[in-house]
Motif scaffolding. Structure first.
Motif, mmCIF file in Angstrom:
data_model
loop_
_atom_site.group_PDB
_atom_site.id
_atom_site.type_symbol
_atom_site.label_atom_id
_atom_site.label_comp_id
_atom_site.label_asym_id
_atom_site.label_seq_id
_atom_site.Cartn_x
_atom_site.Cartn_y
_atom_site.Cartn_z
ATOM 1 N N LEU A 14 -1.071 20.758 -17.967
ATOM 2 C CA LEU A 14 -1.307 20.891 -16.876
ATOM 3 C C LEU A 14 -0.040 21.541 -16.429
ATOM 4 N N ALA A 15 0.747 21.548 -15.746
ATOM 5 C CA ALA A 15 1.516 22.497 -15.327
ATOM 6 C C ALA A 15 2.259 21.541 -14.071
ATOM 7 N N ILE A 16 3.701 22.151 -14.554
ATOM 8 C CA ILE A 16 4.170 20.119 -13.890
ATOM 9 C C ILE A 16 5.202 21.683 -13.014
ATOM 10 N N PRO A 17 5.054 21.546 -11.519
ATOM 11 C CA PRO A 17 6.212 22.084 -10.249
ATOM 12 C C PRO A 17 6.614 21.272 -10.097
ATOM 13 N N SER A 18 8.152 21.874 -9.622
ATOM 14 C CA SER A 18 9.359 21.189 -9.422
ATOM 15 C C SER A 18 9.087 20.472 -8.146
ATOM 16 N N LEU A 19 9.822 19.337 -7.796
ATOM 17 C CA LEU A 19 9.197 18.375 -6.806
ATOM 18 C C LEU A 19 10.180 18.376 -5.921
ATOM 19 N N ALA A 20 10.364 18.772 -4.381
ATOM 20 C CA ALA A 20 10.849 17.967 -3.856
ATOM 21 C C ALA A 20 11.069 16.353 -3.283
ATOM 22 N N ALA A 21 12.011 15.646 -3.539
ATOM 23 C CA ALA A 21 11.376 13.909 -3.024
ATOM 24 C C ALA A 21 11.549 14.463 -1.529
ATOM 25 N N SER A 22 12.220 14.543 -0.609
ATOM 26 C CA SER A 22 11.733 14.819 0.656
ATOM 27 C C SER A 22 10.508 15.160 1.350
ATOM 28 N N SER A 23 9.862 16.172 0.324
ATOM 29 C CA SER A 23 8.295 16.510 1.192
ATOM 30 C C SER A 23 7.434 15.967 0.446
ATOM 31 N N LEU A 24 7.545 14.960 -0.205
ATOM 32 C CA LEU A 24 6.186 14.335 -1.396
ATOM 33 C C LEU A 24 5.590 13.436 -0.208
ATOM 34 N N VAL A 25 6.084 12.124 -0.885
ATOM 35 C CA VAL A 25 5.067 10.499 -0.361
ATOM 36 C C VAL A 25 5.909 9.604 0.585
ATOM 37 N N ARG A 26 5.874 9.711 1.847
ATOM 38 C CA ARG A 26 6.451 9.460 2.975
ATOM 39 C C ARG A 26 5.711 8.474 3.379
ATOM 40 N N GLY A 29 4.224 2.368 5.571
ATOM 41 C CA GLY A 29 3.212 0.745 5.130
ATOM 42 C C GLY A 29 3.013 1.082 3.657
ATOM 43 N N SER A 30 1.909 1.094 3.365
ATOM 44 C CA SER A 30 1.067 1.394 1.955
ATOM 45 C C SER A 30 0.574 2.979 2.330
ATOM 46 N N GLU A 31 0.681 4.020 3.308
ATOM 47 C CA GLU A 31 0.410 5.568 3.338
ATOM 48 C C GLU A 31 1.011 6.172 2.259
ATOM 49 N N ILE A 32 -0.206 6.727 1.381
ATOM 50 C CA ILE A 32 0.410 8.109 0.522
ATOM 51 C C ILE A 32 -0.232 8.626 0.797
ATOM 52 N N SER A 33 1.003 9.558 1.330
ATOM 53 C CA SER A 33 0.836 10.987 1.737
ATOM 54 C C SER A 33 1.225 12.356 1.493
ATOM 55 N N GLY A 34 1.463 12.776 0.150
ATOM 56 C CA GLY A 34 1.939 14.044 -0.586
ATOM 57 C C GLY A 34 2.230 13.636 -1.886
ATOM 58 N N MET A 61 -7.717 11.520 -6.896
ATOM 59 C CA MET A 61 -8.469 11.365 -5.964
ATOM 60 C C MET A 61 -8.481 10.388 -4.872
ATOM 61 N N MET A 62 -8.423 8.872 -5.352
ATOM 62 C CA MET A 62 -8.133 8.393 -4.708
ATOM 63 C C MET A 62 -7.009 8.830 -3.947
ATOM 64 N N TRP A 63 -6.063 8.816 -3.591
ATOM 65 C CA TRP A 63 -4.745 9.202 -2.093
ATOM 66 C C TRP A 63 -5.103 10.700 -1.825
ATOM 67 N N ASN A 64 -5.674 11.620 -2.052
ATOM 68 C CA ASN A 64 -6.379 12.838 -1.447
ATOM 69 C C ASN A 64 -4.999 13.707 -1.730
ATOM 70 N N THR A 65 -4.699 13.544 -2.546
ATOM 71 C CA THR A 65 -3.280 14.661 -3.185
ATOM 72 C C THR A 65 -2.926 14.647 -4.423
ATOM 73 N N SER A 66 -2.324 15.432 -4.996
ATOM 74 C CA SER A 66 -1.329 15.795 -6.191
ATOM 75 C C SER A 66 -1.045 14.879 -7.079
ATOM 76 N N VAL A 67 -1.478 14.075 -7.926
ATOM 77 C CA VAL A 67 -0.263 13.575 -9.196
ATOM 78 C C VAL A 67 -0.005 14.131 -9.796
ATOM 79 N N VAL A 68 0.830 14.957 -10.972
ATOM 80 C CA VAL A 68 1.268 15.365 -11.309
ATOM 81 C C VAL A 68 1.984 14.689 -13.144
ATOM 82 N N VAL A 69 1.883 15.373 -13.909
ATOM 83 C CA VAL A 69 2.774 13.807 -15.006
ATOM 84 C C VAL A 69 3.756 15.428 -15.786
#
Length: 328
Positions: A14-26, A29-34, A61-69
């Motif tokens: 899997l390719a690992i993109p560079s992630l900016a924390a400010s645009s990831l998960v907000r 409460g318990s929401e996971i959106s990015g 799949m559960m969070w409907n978002t990309s989870v990368v290693v």
């Protein structure tokens, strides 16, 4: 430092993109959106990496978002741990913690984090035994006979491991301390060269990961003498433990689990813990873990936190008593 030699198909590529924390998960409460990244302190294809990808795929799949290693190998996992400890506590960056990063390295190296206070435990992913092995030509192949041999030939019987300060090295040291033996430790840079020299007769015995040793055991190229948890792994029911072979209480396992930076919201931690437990209970994931010898998965975040603290204390004492020094 753990060189587990197994590959999870194309997932390891899997390719690992560079992630900016400010645009990831907000986390509201318990929401996971990015997008979320799981940082691994070892190279692709090893045990920690594979388990992170297995769990990450289900969580995505559960969070409907990309989870990368994202792999950040080095210093027995301490580099990755130090990196994650400094990240925002919003769930954007998690660490697949390991016995090395959270129990052994802090006692052996000058790490830039505290394994018990700088992280938020989320969930145990699995615990695997290490194994004491030999080649088929070795005639001395029971624990009692090995102890007798070592006492007859102090400083002459060799035991290989996958590196100084590795979980396998510490398993040897715990065995040596309890048996009061004088043996030769031969460290390798991973399970691959360790097994090669064991088969070639350059070393007498090896402490290796169950995952790396199992294919060679199945082929009859390596003999499994004992395993290092208090109970026998379901995948190797006929291999006795060191605890039942004259060393009660000897428990030297490798383990893996998800943690985040300290300060994560309780609601987010609870959501992530529940979802990891759901993923671990899925039949295909459970079968994959079983094939790796990984057991005792799941539980609460509080249980995992208490386990980390107990492991850090235990292995810190072993490092000190055995006089283990880091490679320079």
């Amino acid at each position: 430092m753990q060189r587990r030699q197994f590959i999870l198909g194309a997932a390891a590529g899997l390719a690992i993109p560079s992630l900016a924390a400010s645009s990831l998960v907000r986390a509201a409460g318990s929401e996971i959106s990015g997008p979320v990244r799981i940082v691994v302190g070892f190279a692709p294809g090893g045990g920690t990496d594979v388990l992170a990808r297995v769990i990450g795929q289900k969580l995505g799949m559960m969070w409907n978002t990309s989870v990368v290693v994202e792999n950040k190998p080095g210093a027995t996992g301490a580099i990755a741990a130090a990196f994650v400890a400094k990240q925002p506590a919003d769930g954007t960056t998690l660490l697949m913690a390991h016995v090395n990063s959270h129990a052994i390295a802090p006692a052996l190296l000058d790490v830039k984090y505290d394994p018990t206070t700088d992280f938020t435990p989320i969930s145990m992913v699995g615990v695997t035994p290490n194994m004491l092995t030999c080649r088929p030509e070795q005639k001395v192949r029971t624990v009692a006979e090995i102890v007798e041999l070592c006492r007859k030939k102090p400083g002459q019987v060799s035991f290989g491991s996958s590196g100084i300060g590795s979980a396998q090295h510490l398993a040897l040291e715990l065995f040596r301390l309890q048996a009061k033996l004088d043996v030769v430790h031969v460290p390798y840079k991973g399970s691959g060269p360790l097994i090669a020299d064991l088969l070639g007769g350059q070393i007498d015995y090896a402490f290796d990961t169950m995952t790396a040793a199992t294919p060679f055991i199945a082929q009859g190229k390596v003999i499994a003498i004992a395993q290092t948890r208090l109970k026998r792994a379901a995948s190797h029911p006929n291999v006795p433990t060191l605890a039942e072979s004259g060393f009660p209480g000897l428990d030297a396992a490798s383990w893996y689990g998800l943690v985040g930076p300290k300060g994560m919201s309780p609601a987010l931690v609870q959501r992530m813990n529940q979802d990891v437990n759901k993923a671990l209970a899925m039949p295909d994931v459970a079968e994959k873990l079983k094939s790796f010898g990984a057991e005792d998965s799941g539980g609460t975040s509080q249980q995992f936190g208490a386990f980390i603290a107990s492991e850090a204390s235990k292995w810190g004492k072993v490092v000190k008593q055995a006089g283990v020094k880091a490679e320079v």
